[in-house]
Design a protein around this motif. Structure first.
Motif, PDB file in Angstrom:
ATOM      1  N   ASP A  22      58.536  59.945 -56.877  1.00  0.00           N
ATOM      2  CA  ASP A  22      58.646  60.211 -58.317  1.00  0.00           C
ATOM      3  C   ASP A  22      59.673  61.309 -58.599  1.00  0.00           C
ATOM      4  OD1 ASP A  22      56.677  58.326 -58.764  1.00  0.00           O
ATOM      5  OD2 ASP A  22      55.086  59.802 -59.129  1.00  0.00           O
ATOM      6  N   LEU A  23      59.589  62.403 -57.854  1.00  0.00           N
ATOM      7  CA  LEU A  23      60.505  63.520 -58.087  1.00  0.00           C
ATOM      8  C   LEU A  23      61.948  63.119 -57.765  1.00  0.00           C
ATOM      9  CD1 LEU A  23      60.687  66.463 -59.012  1.00  0.00           C
ATOM     10  CD2 LEU A  23      60.508  67.127 -56.601  1.00  0.00           C
ATOM     11  N   ALA A  24      62.149  62.391 -56.677  1.00  0.00           N
ATOM     12  CA  ALA A  24      63.496  61.960 -56.302  1.00  0.00           C
ATOM     13  C   ALA A  24      64.073  61.006 -57.356  1.00  0.00           C
ATOM     14  CB  ALA A  24      63.478  61.300 -54.927  1.00  0.00           C
ATOM     15  N   THR A  25      63.249  60.114 -57.874  1.00  0.00           N
ATOM     16  CA  THR A  25      63.705  59.185 -58.912  1.00  0.00           C
ATOM     17  C   THR A  25      64.113  59.943 -60.164  1.00  0.00           C
ATOM     18  OG1 THR A  25      62.299  57.421 -58.063  1.00  0.00           O
ATOM     19  CG2 THR A  25      63.027  57.214 -60.360  1.00  0.00           C
ATOM     20  N   TRP A  26      63.259  60.878 -60.598  1.00  0.00           N
ATOM     21  CA  TRP A  26      63.592  61.682 -61.772  1.00  0.00           C
ATOM     22  C   TRP A  26      64.838  62.532 -61.515  1.00  0.00           C
ATOM     23  CZ3 TRP A  26      63.861  67.014 -62.126  1.00  0.00           C
ATOM     24  CH2 TRP A  26      64.214  67.483 -63.394  1.00  0.00           C
ATOM     25  N   ALA A  27      64.936  63.165 -60.363  1.00  0.00           N
ATOM     26  CA  ALA A  27      66.062  64.045 -60.053  1.00  0.00           C
ATOM     27  C   ALA A  27      67.383  63.291 -60.097  1.00  0.00           C
ATOM     28  CB  ALA A  27      65.863  64.699 -58.688  1.00  0.00           C
ATOM     29  N   GLU A  28      67.363  62.079 -59.585  1.00  0.00           N
ATOM     30  CA  GLU A  28      68.568  61.253 -59.608  1.00  0.00           C
ATOM     31  C   GLU A  28      68.978  60.946 -61.053  1.00  0.00           C
ATOM     32  OE1 GLU A  28      69.883  58.040 -56.404  1.00  0.00           O
ATOM     33  OE2 GLU A  28      68.119  57.444 -57.559  1.00  0.00           O
ATOM     34  N   MET A  29      68.007  60.615 -61.892  1.00  0.00           N
ATOM     35  CA  MET A  29      68.281  60.359 -63.304  1.00  0.00           C
ATOM     36  C   MET A  29      68.796  61.620 -63.997  1.00  0.00           C
ATOM     37  SD  MET A  29      64.933  58.045 -64.203  1.00  0.00           S
ATOM     38  CE  MET A  29      65.227  58.020 -65.957  1.00  0.00           C
ATOM     39  N   TYR A  30      68.172  62.747 -63.690  1.00  0.00           N
ATOM     40  CA  TYR A  30      68.565  64.028 -64.294  1.00  0.00           C
ATOM     41  C   TYR A  30      70.008  64.361 -63.927  1.00  0.00           C
ATOM     42  CZ  TYR A  30      68.545  68.980 -65.455  1.00  0.00           C
ATOM     43  OH  TYR A  30      68.849  70.213 -65.983  1.00  0.00           O
ATOM     44  N   GLN A  31      70.352  64.240 -62.655  1.00  0.00           N
ATOM     45  CA  GLN A  31      71.714  64.535 -62.227  1.00  0.00           C
ATOM     46  C   GLN A  31      72.709  63.617 -62.931  1.00  0.00           C
ATOM     47  OE1 GLN A  31      72.545  64.906 -58.003  1.00  0.00           O
ATOM     48  NE2 GLN A  31      74.664  64.254 -58.301  1.00  0.00           N
ATOM     49  N   GLU A  32      72.398  62.343 -62.975  1.00  0.00           N
ATOM     50  CA  GLU A  32      73.305  61.388 -63.609  1.00  0.00           C
ATOM     51  C   GLU A  32      73.517  61.728 -65.082  1.00  0.00           C
ATOM     52  OE1 GLU A  32      72.813  56.822 -64.784  1.00  0.00           O
ATOM     53  OE2 GLU A  32      72.818  57.160 -62.619  1.00  0.00           O
ATOM     54  N   GLU A  33      72.424  62.058 -65.767  1.00  0.00           N
ATOM     55  CA  GLU A  33      72.515  62.382 -67.194  1.00  0.00           C
ATOM     56  C   GLU A  33      73.296  63.679 -67.426  1.00  0.00           C
ATOM     57  OE1 GLU A  33      69.470  63.255 -70.904  1.00  0.00           O
ATOM     58  OE2 GLU A  33      68.759  62.118 -69.191  1.00  0.00           O
ATOM     59  N   MET A  34      72.992  64.701 -66.662  1.00  0.00           N
ATOM     60  CA  MET A  34      73.641  66.000 -66.860  1.00  0.00           C
ATOM     61  C   MET A  34      75.088  65.992 -66.386  1.00  0.00           C
ATOM     62  SD  MET A  34      71.463  67.700 -68.507  1.00  0.00           S
ATOM     63  CE  MET A  34      72.192  69.325 -68.519  1.00  0.00           C
ATOM     64  N   ASP A  35      75.432  65.185 -65.389  1.00  0.00           N
ATOM     65  CA  ASP A  35      76.791  65.145 -64.858  1.00  0.00           C
ATOM     66  C   ASP A  35      77.709  64.222 -65.667  1.00  0.00           C
ATOM     67  OD1 ASP A  35      78.817  65.916 -63.095  1.00  0.00           O
ATOM     68  OD2 ASP A  35      78.338  64.394 -61.618  1.00  0.00           O
ATOM     69  N   SER A  36      77.175  63.585 -66.671  1.00  0.00           N
ATOM     70  CA  SER A  36      77.997  62.740 -67.539  1.00  0.00           C
ATOM     71  C   SER A  36      78.780  63.629 -68.512  1.00  0.00           C
ATOM     72  CB  SER A  36      77.109  61.780 -68.332  1.00  0.00           C
ATOM     73  OG  SER A  36      76.320  62.508 -69.267  1.00  0.00           O
ATOM     74  N   THR A  37      79.792  63.073 -69.124  1.00  0.00           N
ATOM     75  CA  THR A  37      80.561  63.835 -70.121  1.00  0.00           C
ATOM     76  C   THR A  37      79.663  64.326 -71.253  1.00  0.00           C
ATOM     77  OG1 THR A  37      82.594  62.682 -69.544  1.00  0.00           O
ATOM     78  CG2 THR A  37      82.531  63.750 -71.712  1.00  0.00           C
ATOM     79  N   PRO A  38      78.821  63.462 -71.850  1.00  0.00           N
ATOM     80  CA  PRO A  38      77.931  63.980 -72.905  1.00  0.00           C
ATOM     81  C   PRO A  38      76.952  65.038 -72.385  1.00  0.00           C
ATOM     82  CG  PRO A  38      77.997  61.583 -72.963  1.00  0.00           C
ATOM     83  CD  PRO A  38      78.713  62.008 -71.722  1.00  0.00           C
TER      84      PRO A  38
ATOM     85  N   VAL B  71      66.546  71.674 -59.994  1.00  0.00           N
ATOM     86  CA  VAL B  71      67.305  71.809 -61.240  1.00  0.00           C
ATOM     87  C   VAL B  71      68.379  72.886 -61.135  1.00  0.00           C
ATOM     88  CG1 VAL B  71      67.130  72.305 -63.708  1.00  0.00           C
ATOM     89  CG2 VAL B  71      65.354  70.955 -62.571  1.00  0.00           C
ATOM     90  N   ALA B  72      68.021  74.034 -60.572  1.00  0.00           N
ATOM     91  CA  ALA B  72      68.971  75.154 -60.510  1.00  0.00           C
ATOM     92  C   ALA B  72      70.277  74.795 -59.794  1.00  0.00           C
ATOM     93  CB  ALA B  72      68.308  76.371 -59.876  1.00  0.00           C
ATOM     94  N   PRO B  73      70.231  74.119 -58.654  1.00  0.00           N
ATOM     95  CA  PRO B  73      71.509  73.757 -58.018  1.00  0.00           C
ATOM     96  C   PRO B  73      72.369  72.822 -58.872  1.00  0.00           C
ATOM     97  CG  PRO B  73      69.703  73.488 -56.459  1.00  0.00           C
ATOM     98  CD  PRO B  73      69.091  73.758 -57.797  1.00  0.00           C
ATOM     99  N   VAL B  74      71.733  71.917 -59.586  1.00  0.00           N
ATOM    100  CA  VAL B  74      72.482  70.998 -60.449  1.00  0.00           C
ATOM    101  C   VAL B  74      73.159  71.773 -61.572  1.00  0.00           C
ATOM    102  CG1 VAL B  74      72.263  69.087 -62.113  1.00  0.00           C
ATOM    103  CG2 VAL B  74      71.087  68.975 -59.901  1.00  0.00           C
TER     104      VAL B  74
END
Length: 173
Positions: free
Chosen positions: A71-87, A139-142
């Motif tokens: 669960d955490l890995a799935t969420w973390a992957e989504m979080y990184q993708e969302e935050m690393d996008s231009t928006p 979260v902090a490293p991202v």
């Protein structure tokens, strides 16, 4: 009035970007006076930050299964993708432009805590980690990388960190 101003900011950013945004434009679009905006928000950066904070997602975007690592890995992957996008990067910068450092915590951290707590709650009692520990590890490293580099994040950064902290949580059992 707040909704009208927020809608005006969103529309003007979509039309012309942040670089050309002015308080008089926003006021005209929202049907208020510039002084109303200055009284409520103080300056343009604070207003744009307020609008960006309202777009942060606080609900858990996955249905936790109780398998903490997955669960955490799935969420973390989504979080990184969302935050690393231009928006995502623009939203983060907008939020930080208006943050005066006086609050106990920036909303970028406050919004992930309920998500992590939901994932932890689904895994209880088998995982004994705090949300703060998970935020520090995942979260902090991202956010640090996003703040200090314009390069795309390394693939798997958040997912790998999530799997490491999940293993740490299993070791504490």
């Amino acid at each position: 009035m707040q909704q009208a101003v927020h809608a005006a900011v969103g529309a003007l950013i979509a039309e012309g970007g942040r670089e050309t945004l002015t308080v008089p434009q926003i006021a005209q679009r929202a049907g208020v006076t510039p002084s109303t905006i200055y009284r409520r928000w103080g300056d343009l950066a604070t207003l744009v930050s307020d609008v960006a904070q309202r777009t942060l997602r606080t609900e858990c975007p996955i249905r936790p299964t109780g398998h903490f690592g997955t669960d955490l890995a799935t969420w973390a992957e989504m979080y990184q993708e969302e935050m690393d996008s231009t928006p995502g990067r623009e939203m983060m910068r907008d939020i930080l432009r208006g943050w005066d450092g006086a609050q106990a915590a920036c909303s970028l951290m406050d919004t992930v805590q309920p998500v992590i707590e939901a994932i932890l709650a689904a895994a209880q009692p088998s995982v004994r980690l705090s949300a703060a520990r998970v935020i520090d590890a995942v979260v902090a490293p991202v956010l640090t990388r996003l703040l200090f580099t314009d390069a795309p994040l390394p693939p798997g950064l958040a997912r790998d960190a999530a799997l490491r902290v999940a293993a740490e949580g299993r070791e504490r059992e």
